[in-house]
Motif scaffolding. Structure first.
Motif, PDB file in Angstrom:
ATOM      1  N   CYS A  54       0.840  -1.205   0.000  1.00  0.00           N
ATOM      2  CA  CYS A  54       0.000   0.000   0.000  1.00  0.00           C
ATOM      3  C   CYS A  54       0.872   1.252   0.000  1.00  0.00           C
ATOM      4  O   CYS A  54       1.986   1.244   0.528  1.00  0.00           O
ATOM      5  CB  CYS A  54      -0.837   0.068   1.280  1.00  0.00           C
ATOM      6  N   SER A  81      -5.055  -3.749  -1.049  1.00  0.00           N
ATOM      7  CA  SER A  81      -6.489  -3.685  -0.743  1.00  0.00           C
ATOM      8  C   SER A  81      -7.348  -4.279  -1.855  1.00  0.00           C
ATOM      9  O   SER A  81      -8.516  -4.589  -1.645  1.00  0.00           O
ATOM     10  CB  SER A  81      -6.899  -2.230  -0.493  1.00  0.00           C
ATOM     11  N   THR A 106       0.352  -3.362   8.374  1.00  0.00           N
ATOM     12  CA  THR A 106      -0.731  -2.779   7.575  1.00  0.00           C
ATOM     13  C   THR A 106      -1.799  -3.833   7.276  1.00  0.00           C
ATOM     14  O   THR A 106      -1.500  -4.868   6.671  1.00  0.00           O
ATOM     15  CB  THR A 106      -0.156  -2.193   6.266  1.00  0.00           C
ATOM     16  N   ASP A 108      -4.377  -4.098   5.242  1.00  0.00           N
ATOM     17  CA  ASP A 108      -4.622  -4.484   3.845  1.00  0.00           C
ATOM     18  C   ASP A 108      -3.527  -5.436   3.340  1.00  0.00           C
ATOM     19  O   ASP A 108      -3.798  -6.394   2.623  1.00  0.00           O
ATOM     20  CB  ASP A 108      -4.652  -3.238   2.947  1.00  0.00           C
ATOM     21  N   ASN A 352      -5.539  13.455   9.415  1.00  0.00           N
ATOM     22  CA  ASN A 352      -6.286  12.274   8.928  1.00  0.00           C
ATOM     23  C   ASN A 352      -5.443  11.017   8.697  1.00  0.00           C
ATOM     24  O   ASN A 352      -5.977  10.001   8.266  1.00  0.00           O
ATOM     25  CB  ASN A 352      -7.030  12.552   7.613  1.00  0.00           C
ATOM     26  N   LEU A 353      -4.152  11.087   8.907  1.00  0.00           N
ATOM     27  CA  LEU A 353      -3.295   9.937   8.574  1.00  0.00           C
ATOM     28  C   LEU A 353      -2.664   9.327   9.818  1.00  0.00           C
ATOM     29  O   LEU A 353      -2.427  10.014  10.802  1.00  0.00           O
ATOM     30  CB  LEU A 353      -2.188  10.361   7.609  1.00  0.00           C
ATOM     31  N   ALA A 354      -2.405   8.018   9.744  1.00  0.00           N
ATOM     32  CA  ALA A 354      -1.701   7.326  10.829  1.00  0.00           C
ATOM     33  C   ALA A 354      -0.461   6.670  10.248  1.00  0.00           C
ATOM     34  O   ALA A 354      -0.410   6.344   9.065  1.00  0.00           O
ATOM     35  CB  ALA A 354      -2.601   6.271  11.441  1.00  0.00           C
ATOM     36  N   SER A 356       0.668   3.749  10.818  1.00  0.00           N
ATOM     37  CA  SER A 356       0.431   2.391  10.390  1.00  0.00           C
ATOM     38  C   SER A 356      -1.083   2.173  10.397  1.00  0.00           C
ATOM     39  O   SER A 356      -1.756   2.487  11.384  1.00  0.00           O
ATOM     40  CB  SER A 356       1.218   1.472  11.322  1.00  0.00           C
ATOM     41  N   VAL A 357      -1.623   1.721   9.269  1.00  0.00           N
ATOM     42  CA  VAL A 357      -3.068   1.650   9.094  1.00  0.00           C
ATOM     43  C   VAL A 357      -3.539   0.222   9.355  1.00  0.00           C
ATOM     44  O   VAL A 357      -3.380  -0.658   8.515  1.00  0.00           O
ATOM     45  CB  VAL A 357      -3.496   2.122   7.684  1.00  0.00           C
ATOM     46  N   THR A 358      -4.123   0.000  10.528  1.00  0.00           N
ATOM     47  CA  THR A 358      -4.415  -1.363  10.964  1.00  0.00           C
ATOM     48  C   THR A 358      -5.868  -1.762  10.772  1.00  0.00           C
ATOM     49  O   THR A 358      -6.360  -2.687  11.399  1.00  0.00           O
ATOM     50  CB  THR A 358      -3.995  -1.532  12.440  1.00  0.00           C
TER      51      THR A 358
END
Ligand code: M6R
Length: 360
Positions: A54, A81, A106, A108, A352-354, A356-358
């Motif tokens: 991603c 994704s 992540t 995805d 709006n961002l992190a 690491s997107v879990t």
């Protein structure tokens, strides 16, 4: 800590020579690539490679896809994704699935990795974090050893991932009988050893800061490149939008005239990336944008023909086309950083961002 830098991102950009040295360390010997856990011949049965990743890691995967295809190995980079729902049907028992993920967490990417395993694919993860979920779940892990990355915007880990995938692609070429190593492998590996120095040269130049100031406030920012530099153009645009909140897009150079050219105006600078590979065509694409009034910022080595037509120029050391995109990328990281700073954005933690997107 930030080691005296105003932001983690700037620190991480500046420590890339060191990160790259660590990535390469012990993996190149006497013109050959040696990878721990992967004895000679380990990839001989591989028929095709599928990358899942991603964001920035996806752009590193695109870089890897291009390298493998150039070598004659079938490879495709997938957005993690999208992978399970649309691509796992193409897995065979000789498919190697490579999950590229800095954090190794992540959702995805982990979903895609699990989908690949269920289908019986052999899996490898290219990650920065030992003990991460991806490292535990993939059959094998290759660590990029870039050191912790705190800034939400991925910088040094992109450079290290791209180098790691380049080494992996050379190893695949050595192992798979139907393909051969590039003729100039010894030369390109020598240039790889110099990459940390070349990155330092880019870091020591001040052009990116000046150019960022010149164009801050423009309506939109476009990045074009072909081949390996298509991946870099897309990464340049992602970094730019992520931390400046400005509209930025990265295109394959030749695609500009198939639609996006309608967006090009005197208020949309176009960053054109050159790496010695089909540069004549990219030059022509840049001139098409210039004819619509767009300022052209070229990223190329000194005395490149692009210099003459450009409104601004970001110089990079002259190296093998396999690595020059990574130098262009460092220039673009600096442009994004200084543009975001001019706009007063919270660079290390964009809205709006992190890191690491879990969630999927
Ligand atoms: O940890 P990962 O490499 O799997 O993260 C993937 C993306 O979420 C990440 O690269 C994201 O695009 C970055 N914030 C971009 O700078």
């Amino acid at each position: 800590g930030k080691g005296g830098y105003e932001h983690y991102m700037l620190k991480e950009i500046n420590t890339q020579p060191n990160a790259l040295t660590n990535t390469i360390e012990g993996r190149v010997q006497d013109g050959e690539v040696t990878l721990e856990d992967f004895p000679e011949g380990t990839f001989e049965d591989v028929d095709d490679v599928q990358f899942v990743a991603c964001g920035t890691s996806y752009h590193a995967a695109l870089y890897g896809q291009q390298l493998l295809n150039q070598t004659g190995i079938r490879a495709q980079a997938f957005r993690a994704s999208e992978y399970v729902d649309s691509a796992t049907g193409s897995i065979t028992e000789n498919t190697l699935v490579i999950a590229v993920t800095q954090s190794g967490e992540t959702a995805d990417t982990l979903g895609a990795l699990r989908g690949a395993k269920e289908r019986g694919a052999r899996t490898v993860t290219v990650t920065n974090v030992m003990g991460s979920t991806a490292a535990r779940e993939a059959d094998d892990a290759l660590f990029i050893r870039a050191g912790p990355e705190i800034g939400v915007a991925a910088t040094k880990t992109f450079s290290s991932q791209a180098v790691m995938l380049s080494l992996l692609s050379l190893r695949l070429a050595e192992d798979i009988e139907a393909v051969s190593a590039p003729d100039d492998q010894a030369e390109l590996l020598r240039e790889l050893q110099k990459l940390p120095e070349y990155v330092q040269t880019v870091l020591d130049s001040t052009a990116a800061k000046r150019i960022a100031s010149r164009y801050t406030g423009s309506e939109a920012f476009f990045f074009i490149g072909r081949g390996l530099n298509n991946a870099v153009a897309k990464e340049g645009a992602l970094k730019f939008k992520e931390i400046t909140y400005e509209h930025a897009e990265g295109f394959a150079s030749g695609e500009l005239k198939h639609g996006p050219l309608a967006l090009v105006t005197p208020d949309t600078p176009v960053f054109a990336l050159f790496n010695g590979d089909k540069d004549r065509k990219t030059l022509q694409n840049a001139e098409e944008a210039q004819a619509r009034g767009a300022p052209i910022v070229s990223v190329a080595h000194a005395d490149h023909p692009a210099e003459k037509i450009s409104d601004d120029f970001l110089e990079i050391p002259n190296t093998h086309s396999m690595w020059s995109g990574l130098l262009a990328n460092v220039q673009l990281q600096l442009v994004s950083y200084y543009a975001a700073k001019n706009l007063g954005r919270p660079i290390d933690k964009p809205r709006n961002l992190a890191k690491s997107v879990t969630v999927e």
